[in-house]
Design a protein around this motif. Structure first.
Motif, PDB file in Angstrom:
ATOM      1  N   ASN A  31       0.832  -1.213   0.000  1.00 51.18           N
ATOM      2  CA  ASN A  31       0.000   0.000   0.000  1.00 51.18           C
ATOM      3  C   ASN A  31       0.866   1.263   0.000  1.00 51.18           C
ATOM      4  OD1 ASN A  31       1.032  -0.502   2.506  1.00 51.18           O
ATOM      5  ND2 ASN A  31      -0.802   0.094   3.638  1.00 51.18           N
ATOM      6  N   TYR A  32       1.756   1.372  -0.983  1.00 54.76           N
ATOM      7  CA  TYR A  32       2.683   2.507  -1.024  1.00 54.76           C
ATOM      8  C   TYR A  32       1.992   3.745  -1.600  1.00 54.76           C
ATOM      9  CZ  TYR A  32       6.004  -1.202  -0.156  1.00 54.76           C
ATOM     10  OH  TYR A  32       6.656  -2.263   0.403  1.00 54.76           O
ATOM     11  N   PRO A  33       2.379   4.938  -1.113  1.00 54.21           N
ATOM     12  CA  PRO A  33       1.800   6.169  -1.665  1.00 54.21           C
ATOM     13  C   PRO A  33       2.199   6.381  -3.127  1.00 54.21           C
ATOM     14  CG  PRO A  33       2.866   6.594   0.453  1.00 54.21           C
ATOM     15  CD  PRO A  33       3.274   5.218   0.020  1.00 54.21           C
ATOM     16  N   ILE A  34       1.472   7.280  -3.772  1.00 52.33           N
ATOM     17  CA  ILE A  34       1.632   7.533  -5.209  1.00 52.33           C
ATOM     18  C   ILE A  34       1.947   9.010  -5.451  1.00 52.33           C
ATOM     19  CG2 ILE A  34       0.479   7.424  -7.452  1.00 52.33           C
ATOM     20  CD1 ILE A  34       0.607   4.659  -6.299  1.00 52.33           C
ATOM     21  N   HIS A  35       2.954   9.244  -6.298  1.00 47.88           N
ATOM     22  CA  HIS A  35       3.328  10.593  -6.751  1.00 47.88           C
ATOM     23  C   HIS A  35       2.756  10.760  -8.161  1.00 47.88           C
ATOM     24  CE1 HIS A  35       6.609  13.721  -7.688  1.00 47.88           C
ATOM     25  NE2 HIS A  35       6.134  13.413  -8.874  1.00 47.88           N
ATOM     26  N   LEU A  36       1.953  11.797  -8.382  1.00 47.37           N
ATOM     27  CA  LEU A  36       1.318  11.997  -9.696  1.00 47.37           C
ATOM     28  C   LEU A  36       1.984  13.117 -10.484  1.00 47.37           C
ATOM     29  CD1 LEU A  36      -2.522  12.037  -8.891  1.00 47.37           C
ATOM     30  CD2 LEU A  36      -1.147  10.079  -9.599  1.00 47.37           C
ATOM     31  N   GLY A  37       2.083  12.924 -11.791  1.00 53.25           N
ATOM     32  CA  GLY A  37       2.543  14.001 -12.665  1.00 53.25           C
ATOM     33  C   GLY A  37       2.374  13.622 -14.119  1.00 53.25           C
ATOM     34  N   VAL A  38       2.121  14.639 -14.944  1.00 55.74           N
ATOM     35  CA  VAL A  38       2.161  14.478 -16.406  1.00 55.74           C
ATOM     36  C   VAL A  38       3.492  15.090 -16.810  1.00 55.74           C
ATOM     37  CG1 VAL A  38       1.097  15.151 -18.605  1.00 55.74           C
ATOM     38  CG2 VAL A  38      -0.349  14.756 -16.610  1.00 55.74           C
ATOM     39  N   THR A  39       4.380  14.330 -17.429  1.00 54.93           N
ATOM     40  CA  THR A  39       5.680  14.914 -17.805  1.00 54.93           C
ATOM     41  C   THR A  39       5.484  15.840 -18.991  1.00 54.93           C
ATOM     42  OG1 THR A  39       6.078  13.004 -19.207  1.00 54.93           O
ATOM     43  CG2 THR A  39       7.216  13.017 -17.133  1.00 54.93           C
ATOM     44  N   GLU A  40       6.397  16.785 -19.134  1.00 57.99           N
ATOM     45  CA  GLU A  40       6.444  17.612 -20.341  1.00 57.99           C
ATOM     46  C   GLU A  40       5.076  18.157 -20.735  1.00 57.99           C
ATOM     47  OE1 GLU A  40       8.254  14.372 -20.575  1.00 57.99           O
ATOM     48  OE2 GLU A  40       9.837  15.595 -19.799  1.00 57.99           O
ATOM     49  N   ALA A  41       4.318  18.671 -19.776  1.00 56.80           N
ATOM     50  CA  ALA A  41       2.966  19.160 -20.101  1.00 56.80           C
ATOM     51  C   ALA A  41       3.013  20.404 -20.987  1.00 56.80           C
ATOM     52  CB  ALA A  41       2.206  19.458 -18.811  1.00 56.80           C
ATOM     53  N   GLY A  42       4.129  21.172 -20.925  1.00 56.43           N
ATOM     54  CA  GLY A  42       4.205  22.382 -21.742  1.00 56.43           C
ATOM     55  C   GLY A  42       3.941  23.615 -20.898  1.00 56.43           C
ATOM     56  N   ASP A  43       3.545  24.721 -21.570  1.00 59.22           N
ATOM     57  CA  ASP A  43       3.368  25.969 -20.820  1.00 59.22           C
ATOM     58  C   ASP A  43       1.953  26.497 -20.993  1.00 59.22           C
ATOM     59  OD1 ASP A  43       3.423  26.709 -23.436  1.00 59.22           O
ATOM     60  OD2 ASP A  43       5.027  28.177 -23.265  1.00 59.22           O
ATOM     61  N   GLY A  44       1.677  27.621 -20.309  1.00 55.02           N
ATOM     62  CA  GLY A  44       0.415  28.327 -20.490  1.00 55.02           C
ATOM     63  C   GLY A  44      -0.800  27.462 -20.227  1.00 55.02           C
ATOM     64  N   GLU A  45      -1.854  27.824 -20.949  1.00 52.81           N
ATOM     65  CA  GLU A  45      -3.142  27.150 -20.778  1.00 52.81           C
ATOM     66  C   GLU A  45      -3.027  25.653 -21.091  1.00 52.81           C
ATOM     67  OE1 GLU A  45      -7.263  28.097 -22.886  1.00 52.81           O
ATOM     68  OE2 GLU A  45      -6.048  29.866 -22.477  1.00 52.81           O
ATOM     69  N   ASP A  46      -2.312  25.325 -22.171  1.00 56.58           N
ATOM     70  CA  ASP A  46      -2.220  23.915 -22.582  1.00 56.58           C
ATOM     71  C   ASP A  46      -1.566  23.061 -21.511  1.00 56.58           C
ATOM     72  OD1 ASP A  46      -3.391  24.526 -24.991  1.00 56.58           O
ATOM     73  OD2 ASP A  46      -1.496  24.766 -26.056  1.00 56.58           O
ATOM     74  N   GLY A  47      -0.502  23.580 -20.889  1.00 58.32           N
ATOM     75  CA  GLY A  47       0.180  22.824 -19.842  1.00 58.32           C
ATOM     76  C   GLY A  47      -0.720  22.594 -18.644  1.00 58.32           C
ATOM     77  N   ARG A  48      -1.503  23.618 -18.316  1.00 58.98           N
ATOM     78  CA  ARG A  48      -2.412  23.492 -17.169  1.00 58.98           C
ATOM     79  C   ARG A  48      -3.533  22.496 -17.462  1.00 58.98           C
ATOM     80  NH1 ARG A  48       0.342  27.853 -16.958  1.00 58.98           N
ATOM     81  NH2 ARG A  48       0.701  29.031 -15.039  1.00 58.98           N
ATOM     82  N   ILE A  49      -4.045  22.547 -18.692  1.00 58.80           N
ATOM     83  CA  ILE A  49      -5.147  21.637 -19.059  1.00 58.80           C
ATOM     84  C   ILE A  49      -4.668  20.193 -19.081  1.00 58.80           C
ATOM     85  CG2 ILE A  49      -6.655  20.964 -20.981  1.00 58.80           C
ATOM     86  CD1 ILE A  49      -6.980  23.994 -21.566  1.00 58.80           C
ATOM     87  N   LYS A  50      -3.519  19.963 -19.714  1.00 59.89           N
ATOM     88  CA  LYS A  50      -2.997  18.592 -19.805  1.00 59.89           C
ATOM     89  C   LYS A  50      -2.747  18.009 -18.410  1.00 59.89           C
ATOM     90  CE  LYS A  50      -0.316  17.646 -23.641  1.00 59.89           C
ATOM     91  NZ  LYS A  50       0.936  17.493 -24.393  1.00 59.89           N
ATOM     92  N   SER A  51      -2.189  18.847 -17.511  1.00 53.78           N
ATOM     93  CA  SER A  51      -1.936  18.399 -16.133  1.00 53.78           C
ATOM     94  C   SER A  51      -3.237  18.116 -15.396  1.00 53.78           C
ATOM     95  CB  SER A  51      -1.147  19.462 -15.369  1.00 53.78           C
ATOM     96  OG  SER A  51       0.114  19.647 -15.970  1.00 53.78           O
ATOM     97  N   ALA A  52      -4.234  18.991 -15.604  1.00 50.20           N
ATOM     98  CA  ALA A  52      -5.514  18.821 -14.900  1.00 50.20           C
ATOM     99  C   ALA A  52      -6.228  17.557 -15.361  1.00 50.20           C
ATOM    100  CB  ALA A  52      -6.400  20.042 -15.119  1.00 50.20           C
ATOM    101  N   ILE A  53      -6.092  17.219 -16.636  1.00 49.86           N
ATOM    102  CA  ILE A  53      -6.730  15.987 -17.130  1.00 49.86           C
ATOM    103  C   ILE A  53      -6.070  14.775 -16.472  1.00 49.86           C
ATOM    104  CG2 ILE A  53      -7.080  14.494 -19.149  1.00 49.86           C
ATOM    105  CD1 ILE A  53      -7.314  17.024 -20.856  1.00 49.86           C
ATOM    106  N   GLY A  54      -4.734  14.717 -16.547  1.00 53.65           N
ATOM    107  CA  GLY A  54      -4.036  13.542 -16.026  1.00 53.65           C
ATOM    108  C   GLY A  54      -4.099  13.445 -14.505  1.00 53.65           C
ATOM    109  N   ILE A  55      -3.655  14.516 -13.828  1.00 58.53           N
ATOM    110  CA  ILE A  55      -3.596  14.485 -12.364  1.00 58.53           C
ATOM    111  C   ILE A  55      -5.003  14.540 -11.772  1.00 58.53           C
ATOM    112  CG2 ILE A  55      -2.814  15.775 -10.324  1.00 58.53           C
ATOM    113  CD1 ILE A  55      -0.426  16.766 -12.044  1.00 58.53           C
ATOM    114  N   GLY A  56      -5.833  15.446 -12.301  1.00 55.19           N
ATOM    115  CA  GLY A  56      -7.167  15.667 -11.742  1.00 55.19           C
ATOM    116  C   GLY A  56      -8.055  14.445 -11.807  1.00 55.19           C
ATOM    117  N   SER A  57      -8.011  13.716 -12.922  1.00 57.72           N
ATOM    118  CA  SER A  57      -8.918  12.563 -13.029  1.00 57.72           C
ATOM    119  C   SER A  57      -8.500  11.448 -12.081  1.00 57.72           C
ATOM    120  CB  SER A  57      -8.991  12.062 -14.469  1.00 57.72           C
ATOM    121  OG  SER A  57      -7.759  11.582 -14.869  1.00 57.72           O
TER     122      SER A  57
END
Length: 595
Positions: free
Chosen positions: A239-265
């Motif tokens: 039952n080890y903890p999990i570190h979440l991240g989307v690598t190389e998401a980019g910048d600006g709005e696109d980077g935030r959206i890509k991260s929110a899809i992967g991490i948020g879901s």
């Protein structure tokens, strides 16, 4: 692999955070009863003590709880002693993490000075040759034995000094051994991490977390779900903890959206104990985004622990689009394998009517009030059976104001309603009455709609959380792009800067974007160095990678084709390369300004 018996969360229709053991990183606990922790990474050269210390202190002041520093060789790792000493002398106790890729001796040095060491199983003690060769079982075992020899001393050192570890797989840097047995797959990523975890466990070392990063949110979501399901299958003490991240998401709005899809879901399904949002911007800009992502889940109460009676109508471990019937509205086809369409309200359509012709790629397509959409509460059995009795397919959505979370409500709709009925996704079931903050609207919209699209649910989308009409449409299209459902502009895979970076990533990414931003459907990777470079570019058509200081290597797919190009010529040479491969079109003339 048969996933039928695997479950990654007890109930797909209500929130419960995954239970984990506690891992201590210095004085900061991850997992168990702790809130979701926020991490980031400094970008200065690790040999530059004053610059590194300043960036650590700036991040800590912005609310970052754990700070990572690259240590590419033993010489770099040795300077962590000075950085750690100066950070502590400044009265800052934020735990430090050394980021290790190719050098076991750098890891051994770093563990003396920092609270946590991150190892990447794909390239720790493994030289990545991109070789295609078959491994016999004996050869495979022989490699594992070699890794055991290289990795065991680090396990002992971390155990003796009370250090934590992250076993962090990257989709882009799996070992040849894993690639040949499992391919470039989520299963390969999980197996790669398990090889290292088993060695740690053999020495009764458990103070570690896992990560499964990828630049493609779909791959990333599947890999983490598979990891959690496999951990559960291995037994209660995995039952080890999990570190979440989307690598190389980019910048600006696109980077935030890509991260929110992967991490948020994943957070919405109760997975994730510490997060890092990777933006190609100054690292302090990552912190407010990560905090805003974690906040709703840190404030959430778990639902009572139940195991769902529902069987999902889709495989949560591999993508397949829900098979709805094709319909046409206002001249646009949707459903089946057709394009996912963008809806707006009559009021917003009217507000934009004078400039729809000049809105380019961000046009509204269908008006909600003219669509004849049926709105139901998916728990209402009578409404569901009435819909399922209709002979013709009908567009359906979830009713507003029914007190369900968006993701859970639309999942239940997809489980209950006949697949032939296309589904209109909404970002919120409680549309705001006044103006909204853009980030506060963007993150839930990307999380809710993006998560469902990555599960193959949804034939059209409506964004209402962002109240500005034009901005809500741009957000809708950018979510479709980031989730891979509708590619209408160049897609960039850009890494966040770190101490390994060999050129200015922010200005370079902007230069490349300015020159290539009109190329529809071309994926370009901008990588600061060779660590994730070739692998994270697996999905990209072309790559721009730092090879040596002020020198750039250009790639086609995973293959380097041009070497040591001076940085000031490299963007033009990238354009020439795109032209050579017939992917170039000239940018359209800018439209005349509106009267």
């Amino acid at each position: 692999m048969n996933h039928a018996s695997l479950r990654y969360c007890p109930d797909l229709l209500q929130y419960a955070r995954r239970e984990t053991r506690e891992v201590m990183v210095g004085n900061v606990g991850i997992g168990a009863h702790h809130p979701i922790r926020i991490q980031s990474m400094i970008t200065s050269d690790t040999r530059d003590t004053p610059a590194s210390v300043k960036q650590v202190l700036d991040l800590a002041e912005a609310g970052c709880e754990i700070v990572r520093i690259t240590a590419q060789t033993r010489i770099y790792a040795a300077n962590l002693e000075n950085i750690a000493r100066e950070v502590r002398a400044a009265g800052c106790n934020v735990p430090l993490v050394a980021d290790i890729h190719f050098k076991p001796d750098a890891a051994m040095e770093a563990a003396k000075w920092v609270e946590k060491v991150r190892v990447n199983p794909g390239n720790y003690a493994d030289k990545k040759k991109f070789e295609v060769r078959e491994y016999t079982d004996a050869e495979y075992e022989e490699e594992l034995e070699r890794i055991r020899e290289e990795f065991t001393p680090l396990v002992h050192l971390c155990k003796d000094l009370g250090r934590a570890m992250r076993i962090g797989t990257n989709h882009g840097s799996l070992s040849d051994r894993i690639m040949n047995r499992y391919g470039d797959t989520p299963l390969g990523m999980v197996e790669s991490a398990f090889e290292f975890a088993r060695i740690a466990r053999d020495h009764d070392y458990h103070n570690f977390v896992f990560s499964m990063k990828a630049s493609n949110p779909k791959v990333m979501i599947e890999a983490y779900r598979l990891l959690v399901a496999r951990l559960k299958a291995e037994g209660a003490d995995w039952n080890y903890p999990i570190h979440l991240g989307v690598t190389e998401a980019g910048d600006g709005e696109d980077g935030r959206i890509k991260s929110a899809i992967g991490i948020g879901s994943l957070l919405a399904d109760g997975i994730g104990d510490t997060i890092r949002v990777s933006l190609t911007e100054d690292a302090v800009h990552e912190i407010p985004v990560a905090r805003a992502m974690a906040r709703p889940f840190n404030e959430k109460k778990d639902a009572p622990a139940t195991v769902a009676e529902f069987t999902p109508s889709y495989d949560p471990f591999s993508y397949e689009r829900r098979r709805s019937s094709v319909m046409t509205l206002m001249g646009h086809e949707f459903g089946g394998d057709k394009t996912v369409r963008v809806f707006t309200t009559q009021e917003r359509w009217n507000a934009l009517a004078h400039k729809i012709a000049s809105m380019g790629d961000f046009k509204p397509e269908i008006i909600l009030e003219k669509s004849g959409v049926i709105e139901i509460d998916p728990r209402d059995e009578a409404a569901v059976s009435h819909l399922n009795d209709l002979t013709e397919p009908h567009l359906v959505t979830v009713k507003d104001g029914i007190g369900l979370e968006v993701i859970h409500a639309f999942r239940q709709l997809a489980f209950e309603v006949d697949p032939r009925h296309p589904i209109l996704l909404k970002d919120t079931l409680e549309p705001p009455s006044g103006d909204t903050d853009f980030l506060e609207a963007l993150l839930p919209a990307a999380r809710n709609i993006g998560s469902l699209l990555c599960d193959g649910i949804g034939d059209a989308i409506l964004v209402r959380g962002e109240t500005a009409p034009g901005q809500s449409l741009r957000l809708a299209y950018n979510i479709l792009q980031a989730s891979g459902n509708r590619i209408f502009k160049t897609d960039y895979v850009a890494c966040p800067s770190c101490g390994r970076t060999l050129f200015n990533l922010q200005s370079t990414t902007q230069k490349i974007r300015a020159a290539t931003g009109h190329l529809k459907g071309v994926r370009i990777a901008v990588m600061g160095c060779i660590v994730n470079g070739p692998g994270e570019m697996a999905d990209a058509d072309f790559g721009y990678v730092g090879g040596a200081p002020n020198k750039i290597n250009l790639y086609v797919g995973k293959t380097p084709v041009k070497f040591n190009i001076p940085e000031d010529e490299a963007v033009q040479r990238l354009i020439d390369l795109i032209k050579e491969h017939d992917k170039w079109v000239d940018a359209p003339e800018p439209a005349a300004a509106e009267a």
